[in-house]
Design a protein around this motif. Structure first.
Motif, PDB file in Angstrom:
ATOM      1  N   ILE A  69      12.415  -2.423  -5.416  1.00  0.00           N
ATOM      2  CA  ILE A  69      11.285  -1.830  -4.690  1.00  0.00           C
ATOM      3  C   ILE A  69      11.261  -0.323  -4.912  1.00  0.00           C
ATOM      4  O   ILE A  69      10.207   0.260  -5.192  1.00  0.00           O
ATOM      5  CB  ILE A  69      11.360  -2.183  -3.190  1.00  0.00           C
ATOM      6  N   GLN A  72       9.957   0.388  -8.378  1.00  0.00           N
ATOM      7  CA  GLN A  72       8.534   0.115  -8.507  1.00  0.00           C
ATOM      8  C   GLN A  72       7.697   1.178  -7.786  1.00  0.00           C
ATOM      9  O   GLN A  72       6.643   1.570  -8.282  1.00  0.00           O
ATOM     10  CB  GLN A  72       8.207  -1.274  -7.973  1.00  0.00           C
ATOM     11  N   ILE A  73       8.147   1.644  -6.641  1.00  0.00           N
ATOM     12  CA  ILE A  73       7.429   2.703  -5.931  1.00  0.00           C
ATOM     13  C   ILE A  73       7.423   3.978  -6.782  1.00  0.00           C
ATOM     14  O   ILE A  73       6.394   4.651  -6.899  1.00  0.00           O
ATOM     15  CB  ILE A  73       8.046   2.953  -4.536  1.00  0.00           C
ATOM     16  N   ILE A  95       4.588  -5.003  -4.714  1.00  0.00           N
ATOM     17  CA  ILE A  95       5.622  -4.264  -3.983  1.00  0.00           C
ATOM     18  C   ILE A  95       5.692  -4.760  -2.542  1.00  0.00           C
ATOM     19  O   ILE A  95       6.783  -5.003  -2.007  1.00  0.00           O
ATOM     20  CB  ILE A  95       5.358  -2.747  -4.036  1.00  0.00           C
TER      21      ILE A  95
END
Length: 128
Positions: A69, A72-73, A95
């Motif tokens: 996560i 990906q952020i 997400i």
């Protein structure tokens, strides 16, 4: 009719260990014959498991998700800074799906909220 007796296995793990011991699998184990450290007999069993698992390199599923996560952020933030807004809703939905899965498996104090375009910068610092 002749009745057939079925053997009921009540201790499958015990049987596997006994068979492993018969084949010599328990010979020359590290620490064999040495007393267990006193700390093994105090405190919480779950805490002992976590410490031993951590020492063995095991990471729980929720911790792996946390890293995914976070990455990906960061990818979405880089995409925003480059001015590319294509596929952002799909990436945010992905997400947030992982955040939902993370929240179901992590300890309650570590649960986090969803990510939106408006709060992604603030949420990025919470996932570091």
């Amino acid at each position: 009719m002749a009745e057939e007796k079925q053997e009921i296995r009540t201790d499958l793990i015990g049987e596997i260990l006994k068979e492993y011991e018969k084949t010599g699998g328990m010979d020359n184990l590290p620490g064999a014959g040495k007393p267990l450290p006193a700390e093994y007999f105090s405190g919480d069993l779950f805490q002992h498991f976590q410490r031993i698992a951590n020492e063995a390199g095991y990471k729980p599923h929720w911790l792996k998700l946390q890293h995914e996560i976070r990455d990906q952020i960061q990818g979405v933030l880089e995409q925003l800074q480059a001015g590319k807004k294509k596929d952002l809703p799909l990436r945010l939905a992905s997400i947030n799906g992982k955040i939902h899965e993370f929240n179901k498996s992590c300890p309650p104090p570590l649960q986090k909220g969803s990510v939106t375009l408006e709060n992604i910068s603030r949420m990025a610092s919470r996932w570091e």
